[in-house]
Design a protein around this motif. Structure first.
Motif, mmCIF file in Angstrom:
data_model
loop_
_atom_site.group_PDB
_atom_site.id
_atom_site.type_symbol
_atom_site.label_atom_id
_atom_site.label_comp_id
_atom_site.label_asym_id
_atom_site.label_seq_id
_atom_site.Cartn_x
_atom_site.Cartn_y
_atom_site.Cartn_z
ATOM 1 N N GLY A 168 -50.735 -55.504 -13.875
ATOM 2 C CA GLY A 168 -50.192 -56.243 -12.800
ATOM 3 C C GLY A 168 -50.048 -55.169 -11.554
ATOM 4 O O GLY A 168 -49.641 -55.543 -10.532
ATOM 5 N N THR A 169 -50.115 -53.978 -11.904
ATOM 6 C CA THR A 169 -49.843 -52.777 -11.078
ATOM 7 C C THR A 169 -50.922 -52.588 -9.854
ATOM 8 O O THR A 169 -50.730 -52.110 -8.974
ATOM 9 C CB THR A 169 -49.781 -51.595 -11.815
ATOM 10 O OG1 THR A 169 -50.851 -51.177 -12.364
ATOM 11 C CG2 THR A 169 -48.408 -51.532 -12.573
ATOM 12 N N ASP A 170 -52.187 -53.230 -10.261
ATOM 13 C CA ASP A 170 -53.301 -53.323 -9.175
ATOM 14 C C ASP A 170 -52.959 -54.309 -8.068
ATOM 15 O O ASP A 170 -53.957 -54.185 -7.123
ATOM 16 C CB ASP A 170 -54.615 -53.274 -9.871
ATOM 17 C CG ASP A 170 -54.646 -54.463 -10.451
ATOM 18 O OD1 ASP A 170 -54.179 -55.435 -10.515
ATOM 19 O OD2 ASP A 170 -55.932 -54.691 -10.925
ATOM 20 N N GLY A 171 -52.160 -55.007 -7.999
ATOM 21 C CA GLY A 171 -51.774 -56.027 -6.895
ATOM 22 C C GLY A 171 -52.632 -57.251 -7.071
ATOM 23 O O GLY A 171 -52.850 -57.927 -5.838
ATOM 24 N N LEU A 172 -53.458 -57.290 -8.141
ATOM 25 C CA LEU A 172 -54.320 -58.590 -8.144
ATOM 26 C C LEU A 172 -54.194 -59.534 -9.553
ATOM 27 O O LEU A 172 -53.856 -58.687 -10.518
ATOM 28 C CB LEU A 172 -55.919 -58.104 -8.071
ATOM 29 C CG LEU A 172 -56.252 -57.520 -6.675
ATOM 30 C CD1 LEU A 172 -57.383 -56.553 -7.068
ATOM 31 C CD2 LEU A 172 -56.291 -58.416 -5.556
ATOM 32 N N PRO A 173 -54.334 -60.661 -9.349
ATOM 33 C CA PRO A 173 -54.347 -61.457 -10.675
ATOM 34 C C PRO A 173 -55.547 -61.461 -11.207
ATOM 35 O O PRO A 173 -56.526 -60.998 -10.791
ATOM 36 C CB PRO A 173 -54.193 -62.919 -9.917
ATOM 37 C CG PRO A 173 -54.703 -62.868 -8.545
ATOM 38 C CD PRO A 173 -54.653 -61.609 -8.050
ATOM 39 N N GLY A 174 -55.782 -61.883 -12.554
ATOM 40 C CA GLY A 174 -56.886 -62.045 -13.341
ATOM 41 C C GLY A 174 -57.280 -60.796 -14.379
ATOM 42 O O GLY A 174 -56.374 -59.741 -14.198
ATOM 43 N N GLU A 175 -58.431 -60.842 -14.969
ATOM 44 C CA GLU A 175 -58.801 -59.628 -15.696
ATOM 45 C C GLU A 175 -60.255 -59.282 -15.214
ATOM 46 O O GLU A 175 -60.794 -59.789 -14.255
ATOM 47 C CB GLU A 175 -59.089 -60.300 -16.920
ATOM 48 C CG GLU A 175 -57.752 -60.812 -17.554
ATOM 49 C CD GLU A 175 -56.762 -59.628 -18.121
ATOM 50 O OE1 GLU A 175 -57.031 -58.446 -18.248
ATOM 51 O OE2 GLU A 175 -55.597 -59.946 -18.093
ATOM 52 N N GLU A 176 -60.706 -58.376 -15.877
ATOM 53 C CA GLU A 176 -61.983 -57.641 -15.491
ATOM 54 C C GLU A 176 -62.631 -57.202 -16.798
ATOM 55 O O GLU A 176 -62.308 -56.872 -17.683
ATOM 56 C CB GLU A 176 -61.811 -56.643 -14.415
ATOM 57 C CG GLU A 176 -61.287 -55.375 -14.899
ATOM 58 C CD GLU A 176 -61.432 -54.370 -13.636
ATOM 59 O OE1 GLU A 176 -61.599 -54.590 -12.617
ATOM 60 O OE2 GLU A 176 -61.412 -53.145 -14.190
ATOM 61 N N ALA A 177 -64.097 -57.170 -16.714
ATOM 62 C CA ALA A 177 -64.815 -56.708 -17.973
ATOM 63 C C ALA A 177 -64.900 -55.074 -17.848
ATOM 64 O O ALA A 177 -64.357 -54.516 -17.105
ATOM 65 C CB ALA A 177 -66.169 -57.325 -17.909
#
Length: 631
Positions: free
Chosen positions: A545-554
Motif C-alpha cells: 500500500g505504500t505505492d499509493g495505488l490499489p490492486g496487485e501486479e505480476a
C-alpha cells in the motif's frame, strides 16, 4: 448488397456484414482482447503498429509513437479502429520476422490454397520523410487459390472521431481512398475496399503466383495525399536498412538470436530523427487485468533510455547513443535544474495525464490513460543513470562536446541541490516521498562519474568543485551504509524501512559495491524470500500500500533479468541459467517481451514491446556469456 463507391461519415456501431454473392463474410470482430503475447510489432522509427496473430492491426498511432491512435481496438472494440486481413476459412500455420528485420511474415493455409502475408512499415526513402508514415501489407498466393478478406475501420483520436472518408486522387493523380479529420489525413491504396456502413471491406480471389498489396500513409490533411509506395521496393529497402544497421553477428552463445531481436526492437522504439527512445509502443495495457495500474509509456524516460544506451553501446551501436546525447542537450536546454524524468520524442516537457472514458480498456482494465503524471516527480536515480550512460559513451571513444560536459556539471548541481529531498523512487510510486536507498546510491554514482570524467578523461572543472564532488560522494557512501542497511546486512528499500526492493539489484552495477559483496548477497537473500513468485520470477516490491495505488501486479520482467545478472556475476551460474531458461518461456514466439509476466495465468501483462525488458535480456545474456568466457 451493392458496393458503395464512397463512405459517408458514420458513427461506430451498425456493424452490418456484407456477404458477396456465393460467399460469406468474416467481420474480424474480437469478442475478447487479443493476448499481449500474440502481438507482433512493426516500426518505421517514427511510429509503431501492433498486429495480432490472425492479421489484425489493433494499434497504430500516426504520425509519431505518441500521436493519437487511428487503430485503437486493442483498448476497446473493433468499432474503435482496426485493419483486419485474413485468408477466408484459413488458419495461421506459422509467423516469424524476416531474419534481422522488423518485417513480419505470416504463412496462411486456406481450404483450397496457401498464402504468405508480409507486413512492414517502410524504412529507407519513405522513412526519411518526417511528415509521412506508411504501413504496407503484401499478400502472395503460394499454392492453389485463396480468398483474401479485409476489413478497414479508421477512427481518429483514439477511436472517438469518425473521419470523413471519400475517394479522391493522390499526388500522382491515381485514385485513392482518403480519410480526413482535423489536421490528420490518411490515404489508402489497393485492396479494392468498398464502403459498408461504418467500415470498408474487400474480398479478392488470388491464384498461385498472384500477389496483392495494400498500404496506408499519414499526411497533413491540408496537403495533397502522397502516392502509394512500390510495395516490393519498399520491402527490399526496409529489409536492407534493418540488416545494414544490425551488421554482422551481434552476440554469442545460445541466446544470440534473442539478443539480436532485442537490439532490433530497441531500434524500433527509437525515433529516427530526434533520437528519442520510447519506453514502449503502447499505453494502458494493464499490470493487473481489470485493475487501474494502466500507464502511458510512449515517452522518453531518461532512465530507461540511459540503460538502453548501455546495452546498445555494448553491442557496438554507438550512433544511437550519440544521437540521444544530442537529444538530451536539446531537451534539457535552458534550465537543467528543472530536469524532468521524461520528455516527449521531440523533447517537449508537457505531457499532462488524462483519461479516455469512451474506451472500455484492455479486457475491461480502466481507466485508459494518455500522458503521464509521473513526469513531475523527483526521482533521485535519474541523473545517476544519465551520468553512467554518458561515461559509457566516453569509454566507447566518443568525445565530449563543450555543451555536453557543461550539461553534466549542471546535472551534478541538481543532485547536490536535492540532497535532502525525499523522492518517489525508480518505480514512480504515487505514495508519500521517501529516501530510497537505490536513489541515494545513484546520486553517489552521478558524483562518481563526474569525478571520473575529470580524473580519467581530462574534462575541465575547477579544483574546488571537483573536491566538493569527492567529499559529497564519500558522504553519500557513508550515509547509505549507515541508513540503508538492515540488521542482516541487506540493503533496504528506503531509509528506516524493513522492506526490500528489486531496484537494489542495480547497486552493484553502479560500482558502489562488488556483485559478491556481503551486502549484495544479503540483499539477494531477502529478495529471494520476499519477492519471488512460485516459478522464481521477481516482483518489483511487496504490495503493502505504500505505492499509493490499489490492486496487485505480476512479476516484472526486467527485475528477473537483473537477478540473472546478479547470480551470474556473483558466482551462482547454475541459478542464473535456470532463471534465464524460465524467462525464455516468458517471451513470445517472436521473442518479444512485455513489461510483466503473470506466471500463474501464463501470460504477458503491461505495455509492449517494453524497452526495459529487452535491455534486461541483453545485459543478462551478456553476463552469462562473460562468465562462460572466464570459465
Amino acid at each position: 448488397m451493392p458496393q458503395s463507391p464512397v463512405c459517408a461519415p458514420a458513427g461506430p456501431g451498425g456493424d452490418v456484414a456484407w456477404r458477396p454473392s456465393g460467399g460469406t463474410w468474416w467481420a474480424g470482430d474480437m469478442t475478447t482482447s487479443p493476448l499481449i503475447d500474440d502481438l507482433a510489432y512493426l516500426s518505421d522509427q517514427h511510429a509503431g503498429a501492433l498486429v495480432t496473430r490472425d492479421g489484425t492491426v489493433v494499434w497504430l498511432c500516426l504520425p509519431r509513437y505518441d500521436s493519437p491512435a487511428v487503430f485503437t481496438s486493442l483498448l476497446g472494440e473493433p468499432e474503435h479502429g482496426q485493419w483486419s486481413l485474413r485468408i477466408a476459412g484459413g488458419e495461421v500455420v506459422e509467423r516469424a520476422y524476416v531474419p534481422g528485420t522488423l518485417v513480419l511474415r505470416t504463412h496462411w493455409r486456406g481450404p483450397e490454397g496457401e498464402a504468405e502475408v508480409l507486413d512492414l512499415m517502410p524504412l529507407g526513402e519513405e522513412a526519411d520523410d518526417d511528415v509521412r508514415a506508411d504501413l504496407v501489407r503484401i499478400v502472395r498466393c503460394t499454392a492453389g487459390t485463396v480468398r483474401l478478406e479485409q476489413e478497414l475501420r479508421l477512427r481518429n483520436d483514439y477511436g472517438e472521431v469518425v473521419p470523413w472518408v471519400h475517394r479522391g486522387a493522390d499526388a500522382h493523380g491515381e485514385p485513392a481512398l482518403i480519410a480526413v479529420a482535423g489536421g490528420d489525413g490518411v490515404v489508402f491504396h489497393g485492396g479494392g475496399f468498398a464502403a459498408d456502413g461504418a467500415a470498408h471491406r474487400s474480398v479478392q480471389e488470388l491464384a498461385a503466383g498472384q500477389a496483392e498489396a495494400a498500404s496506408l500513409a499519414w499526411f497533413p490533411s491540408w496537403e495533397t495525399p502522397p502516392a502509394a509506395p512500390d510495395a516490393e521496393q519498399a520491402r527490399e529497402r526496409t529489409e536492407a536498412d534493418w540488416l545494414q544497421w544490425l551488421g554482422g553477428p551481434v552476440a554469442r552463445g545460445p541466446r544470440a538470436e534473442r539478443v539480436e531481436r532485442s537490439l532490433l526492437t530497441l531500434r524500433g522504439l527509437t525515433h529516427r530523427e530526434t533520437g528519442g527512445i520510447v519506453a514502449a509502443a503502447s499505453t494502458s495495457l494493464p499490470e493487473e487485468i481489470g485493475g487501474v495500474r494502466n500507464w502511458d509509456y510512449r515517452y522518453v524516460w531518461l532512465r530507461d533510455t540511459a540503460l538502453t544506451l548501455e546495452a546498445l553501446i555494448a553491442h557496438e551501436h554507438v550512433e544511437e547513443a550519440t544521437l540521444w546525447r544530442d537529444w538530451l542537450l536539446r531537451a534539457v536546454a535552458g534550465d537543467p535544474e528543472e530536469l524532468k524524468i521524461m520528455y516527449t520524442l521531440a523533447g517537449e516537457r508537457h505531457m499532462p495525464e488524462f483519461e479516455l472514458p469512451h474506451l472500455p480498456g484492455y479486457e475491461g482494465s480502466r481507466p485508459v490513460r494518455v500522458g503521464n503524471g509521473a513526469a513531475g516527480q523527483w526521482q533521485a536515480d535519474v541523473v545517476g543513470e544519465v551520468m553512467i550512460a554518458l561515461e559509457t559513451l566516453r569509454e566507447a571513444g566518443v568525445e565530449e562536446t563543450r555543451g555536453s560536459w557543461a550539461l553534466q556539471r549542471r546535472l551534478v548541481d541538481q543532485v547536490l541541490a536535492h540532497w535532502d529531498t525525499p523522492e518517489h523512487g525508480l518505480w514512480e510510486m504515487r505514495g508519500e516521498p521517501a529516501f530510497f536507498t537505490h536513489g541515494r546510491v545513484m546520486m553517489w554514482a552521478a558524483l562518481d562519474r563526474a569525478v571520473h570524467a575529470v580524473e580519467r578523461h581530462g574534462q575541465d572543472a575547477p579544483a574546488e568543485e571537483v573536491d566538493h564532488w569527492r567529499e559529497r560522494r564519500e558522504a553519500l557512501r557513508a550515509e547509505v551504509l549507515e541508513r540503508g542497511v538492515d540488521g542482516t546486512g541487506a540493503f533496504t528499500q528506503t531509509y528506516g524501512s524493513t522492506e526490500t526492493d528489486s531496484s537494489l539489484l542495480q547497486i552493484a552495477h553502479t560500482g558502489f559495491v562488488p556483485f559478491d559483496d556481503p551486502h549484495m548477497l544479503a540483499t539477494v537473500a531477502r529478495i529471494e524470500e520476499d519477492l519471488l513468485s512460485p516459478t522464481g520470477l521477481v516482483h518489483r516490491y511487496r504490495m503493502t500500500g505504500t505505492d499509493g495505488l490499489p490492486g496487485e501486479e505480476a512479476p516484472f520482467v526486467l527485475c528477473s533479468y537483473w537477478l540473472v545478472e546478479q547470480y551470474a556475476r556473483s558466482g551462482r551460474t547454475e541459478d542464473a541459467e535456470r532463471l534465464m531458461e524460465r524467462l525464455d518461456e516468458c517471451s513470445s514466439d517472436l521473442h518479444l517481451l512485455a513489461e510483466e509476466y503473470d506466471d500463474e495465468a501464463g501470460r504477458m501483462l503491461g505495455n509492449v514491446p517494453q524497452a526495459f525488458s529487452h535491455l534486461g535480456l541483453i545485459r543478462a545474456a551478456d553476463a552469462l556469456e562473460d562468465v562462460r568466457g572466464e570459465g
